[in-house]
Motif scaffolding. Sequence first.
Motif, PDB file in Angstrom:
ATOM      1  N   ARG A 195      -4.319   3.839  -9.132  1.00 20.08           N
ATOM      2  CA  ARG A 195      -3.260   4.884  -9.243  1.00 20.08           C
ATOM      3  C   ARG A 195      -3.767   5.885 -10.179  1.00 20.08           C
ATOM      4  O   ARG A 195      -2.565   6.504 -10.398  1.00 20.08           O
ATOM      5  N   ALA A 196      -4.682   6.290  -8.918  1.00 20.73           N
ATOM      6  CA  ALA A 196      -5.325   7.009 -10.515  1.00 20.73           C
ATOM      7  C   ALA A 196      -4.402   8.492 -10.702  1.00 20.73           C
ATOM      8  O   ALA A 196      -4.941   9.427  -8.870  1.00 20.73           O
ATOM      9  N   LEU A 197      -4.758   9.442 -11.402  1.00 23.00           N
ATOM     10  CA  LEU A 197      -3.901  10.776 -11.478  1.00 23.00           C
ATOM     11  C   LEU A 197      -4.886  11.744 -11.107  1.00 23.00           C
ATOM     12  O   LEU A 197      -4.122  12.683  -9.340  1.00 23.00           O
ATOM     13  N   VAL A 198      -6.962  11.650 -11.041  1.00 23.14           N
ATOM     14  CA  VAL A 198      -7.203  12.122  -9.959  1.00 23.14           C
ATOM     15  C   VAL A 198      -8.192  11.256  -9.577  1.00 23.14           C
ATOM     16  O   VAL A 198      -8.737  10.032  -9.810  1.00 23.14           O
ATOM     17  N   PRO A 199      -7.564  10.555  -7.928  1.00 20.26           N
ATOM     18  CA  PRO A 199      -7.602   9.505  -7.012  1.00 20.26           C
ATOM     19  C   PRO A 199      -9.072   9.554  -6.862  1.00 20.26           C
ATOM     20  O   PRO A 199     -10.639  10.487  -7.137  1.00 20.26           O
ATOM     21  N   SER A 200      -9.672   7.828  -6.914  1.00 24.15           N
ATOM     22  CA  SER A 200     -11.549   7.744  -6.477  1.00 24.15           C
ATOM     23  C   SER A 200     -11.165   7.922  -5.022  1.00 24.15           C
ATOM     24  O   SER A 200     -10.746   8.374  -4.260  1.00 24.15           O
ATOM     25  N   ARG A 201     -13.074   8.325  -4.592  1.00 20.87           N
ATOM     26  CA  ARG A 201     -13.011   8.290  -2.866  1.00 20.87           C
ATOM     27  C   ARG A 201     -11.992   7.172  -2.300  1.00 20.87           C
ATOM     28  O   ARG A 201     -11.053   8.019  -1.544  1.00 20.87           O
ATOM     29  N   LEU A 202     -11.999   6.302  -2.557  1.00 23.46           N
ATOM     30  CA  LEU A 202     -11.394   5.065  -1.599  1.00 23.46           C
ATOM     31  C   LEU A 202      -9.874   5.400  -1.890  1.00 23.46           C
ATOM     32  O   LEU A 202      -8.972   6.172  -0.515  1.00 23.46           O
ATOM     33  N   GLN A 203      -9.476   5.886  -2.820  1.00 22.89           N
ATOM     34  CA  GLN A 203      -7.750   6.556  -2.804  1.00 22.89           C
ATOM     35  C   GLN A 203      -7.914   7.501  -2.217  1.00 22.89           C
ATOM     36  O   GLN A 203      -6.331   7.842  -1.756  1.00 22.89           O
ATOM     37  N   SER A 204      -8.468   8.088  -2.457  1.00 21.95           N
ATOM     38  CA  SER A 204      -8.155   9.213  -2.059  1.00 21.95           C
ATOM     39  C   SER A 204      -8.331   9.480  -0.089  1.00 21.95           C
ATOM     40  O   SER A 204      -7.323  10.130   1.108  1.00 21.95           O
ATOM     41  N   VAL A 205      -9.355   8.684   0.151  1.00 24.87           N
ATOM     42  CA  VAL A 205      -9.294   8.354   1.499  1.00 24.87           C
ATOM     43  C   VAL A 205      -7.776   8.196   2.230  1.00 24.87           C
ATOM     44  O   VAL A 205      -7.328   8.025   3.284  1.00 24.87           O
ATOM     45  N   PHE A 213      -6.555   0.714   1.887  1.00 26.59           N
ATOM     46  CA  PHE A 213      -4.526   0.869   1.194  1.00 26.59           C
ATOM     47  C   PHE A 213      -4.601   0.152   0.378  1.00 26.59           C
ATOM     48  O   PHE A 213      -3.862   1.149  -0.710  1.00 26.59           O
ATOM     49  N   ALA A 214      -4.413  -1.152   0.087  1.00 22.24           N
ATOM     50  CA  ALA A 214      -4.172  -1.566  -0.867  1.00 22.24           C
ATOM     51  C   ALA A 214      -5.315  -1.973  -2.125  1.00 22.24           C
ATOM     52  O   ALA A 214      -4.415  -1.647  -3.365  1.00 22.24           O
ATOM     53  N   VAL A 215      -6.554  -2.386  -2.235  1.00 25.34           N
ATOM     54  CA  VAL A 215      -7.288  -2.243  -2.762  1.00 25.34           C
ATOM     55  C   VAL A 215      -7.932  -1.115  -3.288  1.00 25.34           C
ATOM     56  O   VAL A 215      -7.503  -0.868  -4.625  1.00 25.34           O
ATOM     57  N   GLY A 216      -7.831  -0.117  -2.877  1.00 18.81           N
ATOM     58  CA  GLY A 216      -8.083   1.052  -3.138  1.00 18.81           C
ATOM     59  C   GLY A 216      -6.982   2.406  -3.723  1.00 18.81           C
ATOM     60  O   GLY A 216      -7.921   3.132  -4.427  1.00 18.81           O
ATOM     61  N   SER A 217      -5.502   2.203  -3.366  1.00 17.19           N
ATOM     62  CA  SER A 217      -4.574   2.506  -4.221  1.00 17.19           C
ATOM     63  C   SER A 217      -4.489   1.807  -5.404  1.00 17.19           C
ATOM     64  O   SER A 217      -3.605   2.590  -5.991  1.00 17.19           O
ATOM     65  N   ARG A 218      -4.991   0.636  -5.569  1.00 16.36           N
ATOM     66  CA  ARG A 218      -5.109   0.224  -6.897  1.00 16.36           C
ATOM     67  C   ARG A 218      -4.460   1.096  -7.950  1.00 16.36           C
ATOM     68  O   ARG A 218      -4.296   0.465  -8.856  1.00 16.36           O
ATOM     69  N   ALA A 250       0.841  -1.106  -0.198  1.00 14.69           N
ATOM     70  CA  ALA A 250      -0.343   0.039  -0.083  1.00 14.69           C
ATOM     71  C   ALA A 250       0.389   1.485   0.280  1.00 14.69           C
ATOM     72  O   ALA A 250       0.943   2.123  -0.686  1.00 14.69           O
ATOM     73  N   LEU A 251       1.381   1.313   0.935  1.00 15.14           N
ATOM     74  CA  LEU A 251       2.103   2.782   1.001  1.00 15.14           C
ATOM     75  C   LEU A 251       3.211   3.400  -0.263  1.00 15.14           C
ATOM     76  O   LEU A 251       3.032   3.859  -0.458  1.00 15.14           O
ATOM     77  N   PRO A 252       3.693   2.145  -1.384  1.00 12.14           N
ATOM     78  CA  PRO A 252       4.425   2.187  -2.032  1.00 12.14           C
ATOM     79  C   PRO A 252       3.784   3.143  -2.875  1.00 12.14           C
ATOM     80  O   PRO A 252       4.435   4.065  -3.667  1.00 12.14           O
ATOM     81  N   ARG A 253       2.902   1.741  -3.097  1.00 16.47           N
ATOM     82  CA  ARG A 253       1.830   3.038  -4.064  1.00 16.47           C
ATOM     83  C   ARG A 253       0.934   3.774  -3.914  1.00 16.47           C
ATOM     84  O   ARG A 253       1.476   4.545  -5.307  1.00 16.47           O
ATOM     85  N   ILE A 254       0.966   3.778  -2.295  1.00 12.90           N
ATOM     86  CA  ILE A 254       0.524   5.007  -2.870  1.00 12.90           C
ATOM     87  C   ILE A 254       1.249   6.306  -2.500  1.00 12.90           C
ATOM     88  O   ILE A 254       0.728   7.296  -2.870  1.00 12.90           O
ATOM     89  N   GLY A 255       2.546   6.017  -2.235  1.00 12.27           N
ATOM     90  CA  GLY A 255       3.830   7.764  -2.162  1.00 12.27           C
ATOM     91  C   GLY A 255       3.705   7.614  -3.755  1.00 12.27           C
ATOM     92  O   GLY A 255       4.481   8.855  -4.106  1.00 12.27           O
TER      93      GLY A 255
END
Lengths: 177, 257
Positions: B67-77, B60-65, A48-53
Amino acid sequence: MTTTTTTEVAGEAAKAGMPQLDFSTFPNQIFWLLVTLTVIYLVLSRVALPRIGGTIANRKGTITADLSAAEELKQKAVAAEAAYNEALANARSEAAKIIAAAKADIQADLAKAGAKADAEIAAKAAESSKRIDEIKQGAVAAVETVAKDTAAELVGALGGKADAAAISAAVAARLKG
Amino acid sequence: MTKRTTDVAGEAHSEGGLVFHPLDQFKVTPLFGDGPVEWYTITNVTLWMALAALVITLVFAVGSRGRALVPSRLQSVGEMAYGFIHNMIEEVAGHDGVKYFPIIMTLFLFILSANFLGLIPMSFTPTSHIAVSAVLGFGVFFFVTLLGLYKHGLHFLGMFWMSDAPLVLRPIIAIIEVISYFVRPVSHSIRLAGNIMAGHAVIKVFAGFAAIAAISPVSVLAITAIYGLEVLVAFIQAYVFTILTCVYLKDALHPGH
């Protein structure tokens, strides 16, 4: 006996009172806590963290690149505007020059033509006044002849005999006076 | 004594009156069967900790999958929480504290999600247990202390020796500093468990009063109000635990204040 009862009572009290102080459940809680923390740590640190970073850094990079591109385009626009203004100013001054040259040309032509016309007019006027003088002269001579003739006729009609010289002298004297 | 309690409870029951079991919600019980609670037994602790891990993985793992430049809701959380803790570490512990970002993030997210999952009615709150919060608190304490000793050797102990205080006072201050240093993990862990437990127990007590018809509207209002407060407490306790961890980390990294 007493100690066992007290511990028993304490244990019972813990069970009836605060489950937090029931030490028999501690190994279980600690074990599962460590398992959970390990799982969360692995998920966060590996995935998660590397990806988000990375996503955040990527976004920051994109925004910076976009901003610098916009800045560059703005500079270009400013340069283009300056070039345009310069060209406009050049054209204006060029036009002003051409207008001034044309004006000077026209002025010169006008002056030349005016001078020529003046000269012609003056020549014509001189000729005209000369002819007027001639005509005047002619007229004066004609008046003298007519007057002499008329005077001679008048003298003859009145029964006198007039000497031609005397008459012309008298007429000349009269015309002068 | 136990007999008397049950008798009283039984009497109360038969009258249809007040039954208070505000602490029953903290009981650790096996999920399957009714055997003893061994260290490996799958209990309600296991369930709610697993749910916390699941929620964290989802966000954090699924929501960030994407990697959108303009984040989805879960991603921005996820990104907000990331930025929140990342900034906290940088501001409190300094730039070299960022190395321990995953550990601190793990602590914060575990406490936060366990607290919030505990707010679901009928749920179990692992962070209300001193066993859990003490492991967290003392874990931070030992980690930070060993890190300080590893990084600075015996200079780390200089933290207790105030070189800008008058010489006479220095030993006294050193004693106070040492005591306060060793009290840190205790207050660190009891603060978390105590706050969470107290709030949950109070809600249960008010819920017990709801059995009396005349009082029940007040009781319901009070539960609503305390629930709102508990939502705040759930976040604040996670925040406080994390920021104190950052402060302790700062002491380990820069013991010279």
